[in-house]
Motif scaffolding. Structure first.
Motif, PDB file in Angstrom:
ATOM      1  N   GLY A   1      21.789  13.269  40.355  1.00 15.58           N
ATOM      2  CA  GLY A   1      20.809  12.846  41.272  1.00 15.58           C
ATOM      3  C   GLY A   1      19.578  13.065  40.752  1.00 15.58           C
ATOM      4  O   GLY A   1      18.515  12.640  41.350  1.00 15.58           O
ATOM      5  N   ALA A   2      19.385  13.798  39.583  1.00 19.16           N
ATOM      6  CA  ALA A   2      17.837  14.071  39.032  1.00 19.16           C
ATOM      7  C   ALA A   2      17.445  12.837  38.373  1.00 19.16           C
ATOM      8  O   ALA A   2      16.134  12.633  38.282  1.00 19.16           O
TER       9      ALA A   2
ATOM     10  N   LEU B   1      33.783   5.508  32.641  1.00 21.44           N
ATOM     11  CA  LEU B   1      34.435   5.007  33.842  1.00 21.44           C
ATOM     12  C   LEU B   1      33.956   3.631  33.903  1.00 21.44           C
ATOM     13  O   LEU B   1      32.640   3.237  33.863  1.00 21.44           O
ATOM     14  N   VAL B   2      34.880   2.478  33.898  1.00 22.05           N
ATOM     15  CA  VAL B   2      34.316   1.329  33.740  1.00 22.05           C
ATOM     16  C   VAL B   2      33.598   1.047  34.907  1.00 22.05           C
ATOM     17  O   VAL B   2      32.409   0.183  35.051  1.00 22.05           O
ATOM     18  N   ALA B   3      34.065   1.638  36.260  1.00 21.37           N
ATOM     19  CA  ALA B   3      33.270   1.206  37.495  1.00 21.37           C
ATOM     20  C   ALA B   3      31.883   1.526  37.319  1.00 21.37           C
ATOM     21  O   ALA B   3      30.956   0.938  38.052  1.00 21.37           O
ATOM     22  N   LEU B   4      31.715   2.655  36.901  1.00 24.15           N
ATOM     23  CA  LEU B   4      30.213   3.304  36.557  1.00 24.15           C
ATOM     24  C   LEU B   4      29.533   2.220  35.742  1.00 24.15           C
ATOM     25  O   LEU B   4      28.373   1.937  36.213  1.00 24.15           O
ATOM     26  N   MET B   5      30.014   1.712  34.804  1.00 24.16           N
ATOM     27  CA  MET B   5      29.353   0.851  33.703  1.00 24.16           C
ATOM     28  C   MET B   5      29.043  -0.475  34.516  1.00 24.16           C
ATOM     29  O   MET B   5      28.018  -1.043  34.464  1.00 24.16           O
ATOM     30  N   GLN B   6      30.085  -1.103  35.138  1.00 24.96           N
ATOM     31  CA  GLN B   6      29.640  -2.184  35.934  1.00 24.96           C
ATOM     32  C   GLN B   6      28.525  -1.932  36.953  1.00 24.96           C
ATOM     33  O   GLN B   6      27.849  -2.925  37.100  1.00 24.96           O
ATOM     34  N   ASP B   7      28.511  -0.890  37.614  1.00 29.09           N
ATOM     35  CA  ASP B   7      27.597  -0.553  38.707  1.00 29.09           C
ATOM     36  C   ASP B   7      26.323  -0.513  37.793  1.00 29.09           C
ATOM     37  O   ASP B   7      25.067  -1.116  38.456  1.00 29.09           O
TER      38      ASP B   7
ATOM     39  N   ALA C   1      32.323  22.222  39.226  1.00 35.98           N
ATOM     40  CA  ALA C   1      32.800  21.177  39.813  1.00 35.98           C
ATOM     41  C   ALA C   1      32.233  21.482  41.311  1.00 35.98           C
ATOM     42  O   ALA C   1      31.716  20.239  41.812  1.00 35.98           O
ATOM     43  N   TYR C   2      32.123  22.536  41.738  1.00 37.66           N
ATOM     44  CA  TYR C   2      31.703  22.847  43.145  1.00 37.66           C
ATOM     45  C   TYR C   2      30.208  22.361  43.336  1.00 37.66           C
ATOM     46  O   TYR C   2      29.834  21.490  44.191  1.00 37.66           O
ATOM     47  N   TYR C   3      29.398  22.762  42.105  1.00 37.13           N
ATOM     48  CA  TYR C   3      28.192  22.320  42.142  1.00 37.13           C
ATOM     49  C   TYR C   3      28.141  20.745  42.261  1.00 37.13           C
ATOM     50  O   TYR C   3      27.065  20.113  43.007  1.00 37.13           O
ATOM     51  N   GLN C   4      28.777  20.114  41.469  1.00 35.30           N
ATOM     52  CA  GLN C   4      28.626  18.583  41.368  1.00 35.30           C
ATOM     53  C   GLN C   4      28.904  18.351  42.599  1.00 35.30           C
ATOM     54  O   GLN C   4      28.080  17.019  43.102  1.00 35.30           O
ATOM     55  N   GLU C   5      29.983  18.655  43.228  1.00 32.68           N
ATOM     56  CA  GLU C   5      30.470  18.199  44.448  1.00 32.68           C
ATOM     57  C   GLU C   5      29.601  18.049  45.609  1.00 32.68           C
ATOM     58  O   GLU C   5      29.046  17.279  46.490  1.00 32.68           O
ATOM     59  N   ILE C   6      28.986  19.469  45.749  1.00 35.18           N
ATOM     60  CA  ILE C   6      27.801  19.503  47.037  1.00 35.18           C
ATOM     61  C   ILE C   6      26.758  19.086  46.592  1.00 35.18           C
ATOM     62  O   ILE C   6      25.893  18.596  47.589  1.00 35.18           O
ATOM     63  N   GLY C   7      26.145  18.608  45.247  1.00 37.02           N
ATOM     64  CA  GLY C   7      25.197  17.776  44.911  1.00 37.02           C
ATOM     65  C   GLY C   7      25.154  16.486  45.743  1.00 37.02           C
ATOM     66  O   GLY C   7      23.950  15.847  45.409  1.00 37.02           O
TER      67      GLY C   7
ATOM     68  N   GLY D   1      33.587  10.098  43.907  1.00 40.69           N
ATOM     69  CA  GLY D   1      32.282  10.718  44.055  1.00 40.69           C
ATOM     70  C   GLY D   1      31.570  10.365  42.661  1.00 40.69           C
ATOM     71  O   GLY D   1      30.286  10.568  42.919  1.00 40.69           O
ATOM     72  N   MET D   2      31.919  10.232  41.352  1.00 43.47           N
ATOM     73  CA  MET D   2      31.322  10.214  40.308  1.00 43.47           C
ATOM     74  C   MET D   2      30.485   8.940  40.487  1.00 43.47           C
ATOM     75  O   MET D   2      30.898   8.052  40.554  1.00 43.47           O
ATOM     76  N   GLY D   3      29.272   9.275  40.165  1.00 44.63           N
ATOM     77  CA  GLY D   3      28.285   8.164  40.583  1.00 44.63           C
ATOM     78  C   GLY D   3      27.906   7.632  41.656  1.00 44.63           C
ATOM     79  O   GLY D   3      27.326   6.676  41.810  1.00 44.63           O
TER      80      GLY D   3
END
Ligand code: ADP
Ligand code: MG
Ligand code: ZN
Length: 414
Positions: free
Chosen positions: A42-43, A66-72, A311-317, A289-291
């Protein structure tokens, strides 16, 4: 040069100021240096290569897992009027051919590729004849065997430095303990990169832990304290996401499951509902969650122990990106530790890899069991010092209460 960057920031992306860290990363790239940028989720990492891509001209290659991230990202850039393309397996042949024509004719500024697609001899050969000005490697921790998300296709990216000798490379990640950082630098840059690590603190997220007893009841009680709010609930298994979502629905909460075993259509429908409505609770495995960038997620609730502290940090972020008070709440029980240990032992990996995975798990357990300020422990793991935060369960338990219990203790002790 500073002016040019600001103009791009304003005219193309519509932002008045760089966020912390962005300007420094952009300066370094424009000066021709390799950069490892470690910045929290989110930075605003994407802008760190998108702005220099436009300032420099030529072609910027963006590697993303990830293809989905690229498309977005491509869709968002096009909306902003930027010539962006992706060539990937989800597009039909005609679309890929058309994209390549735009790239080859010099129209495309940013080309998004999966690592395995970039690292084919044909693609590399074709790109070597173009004016490549920058290479960005997103989610760069995937290159580290010791990281929590190793991807074999990323290993080959270590050849890029030699293949595009004069092109600055930027690696971006939010996952950054010392070991992973050093590993990324060694593999991508032979140790010669400027490393920029940005603040990891997300002070608006309250951190708390609760002993796991009856997860369903505990979850419901928590969710009911946040009526009408959007939240993410992470579960270890696919089946559990379905069960928990059904249980919440039965109790009047708008809850949807999300996991990799669902059809693509069902997953997208649930994700769209979560993104576009408020007050939807997503009950998901880590497949979700990714992206994901939804500003008003009020909480992230872990019904099971996550895979690691990173992983915890990324998820709570994913909570509280709008800066408003948010909560990260975890249920914690001994059974989860046994499950995680078993996962590690059953993995088909080297003894060294297992040793590291167990050590990683020990770190997470240390965080769960600490009586210290949780934020201090969490940030300390990422190499940051912090004061006791006043916004975690441990800090709050020690604060004098207005309900007279402190007074009662004094009286009873006397
Ligand atoms: P990351 O990849 O670090 O998780 P993103 O690049 O997806 O983060 O950016 C997260 C959000 O922050 C996006 O919505 C983006 O538009 C926004 N953002 C990035 N830079 C700025 C900025 N300088 N000012 C305002 N918003 C920004
Ligand atoms: Mg990103
Ligand atoms: Zn604290």
């Amino acid at each position: 040069a500073g002016d040019h960057q600001r103009r791009v920031l304003k005219d193309v992306f519509g932002f008045d100021d760089f966020r912390p860290g962005q300007a420094a990363v952009i300066e370094a790239l424009l000066a021709g240096r390799h950069v490892l940028a470690v910045m929290p989720t989110g930075a605003g990492k994407s802008l760190c290569y998108q702005v220099p891509a436009l300032v420099k001209g030529g072609l910027t290659i963006v590697v993303s897992p990830l293809v989905a991230l690229m498309q977005d990202q491509v869709a968002a850039l096009r909306l902003a009027g930027v010539a962006a393309d992706t060539i990937n397996s989800s597009l039909d042949r005609d679309a890929n051919v058309a994209a390549w024509r735009r790239v080859a004719s010099g129209q495309t500024r940013l080309l998004y590729l999966a690592p395995e697609r970039l690292m084919t001899e044909r693609m590399l050969e074709a790109l070597s004849r173009l004016d490549v000005s920058l290479i960005a490697i997103d989610e760069a921790h995937c290159i580290s065997q010791w990281g929590p998300a190793f991807r074999r296709e990323y290993e080959d990216l270590s050849r890029l430095r030699g293949l595009f000798a004069d092109v600055p490379i930027i690696a971006l990640t939010a996952t950054a303990d010392e070991a992973t950082r050093a590993d990324i630098e060694a593999r991508l840059f032979a140790g010669r990169a400027e490393t920029l690590v940005l603040g990891f603190d997300r002070p608006n997220i309250k951190l708390a832990m609760e002993t796991k007893q009856d997860s369903k009841r505990q979850l419901l009680r928590f969710v009911e304290r946040h009526p009408g709010k959007s939240g993410i609930i992470y579960c270890l298994s696919r089946r559990k996401t379905e069960e928990m979502a059904a249980f919440l629905e039965k109790n009047g909460v708008r809850a949807l499951p999300y996991h990799a075993g669902m059809s693509k259509e069902a997953r997208e429908a649930n994700q769209n509902a979560f993104m576009s409505l408020s007050g939807v609770v997503m009950v998901a495995t880590i497949a979700f969650g990714m992206g994901i960038d939804k500003p008003d997620v009020a909480y992230v609730f872990h019904t099971d122990l996550p895979g690691s502290l990173e992983a915890y940090y990324q998820e709570i972020g994913r909570a509280g990106r709008d800066g408003r008070p948010a909560e990260a709440h975890m249920l914690y029980g001994a059974g989860d530790i046994r499950t995680r240990r078993m996962f590690i032992d059953d993995e088909d990996t080297s003894p060294e890899h297992k040793r590291r995975a167990h050590r990683r798990l020990d770190t997470l357990i240390g965080y769960c069991e600490t009586a210290q300020c949780r934020r201090q422990v969490l940030l300390g793991y990422f190499g940051e010092e912090a004061q006791a935060c006043g916004n975690c369960d441990n800090c709050l338990d020690q604060a004098p209460r207005a309900d007279g219990s402190a007074e009662a203790r004094t009286i009873l002790a006397a």
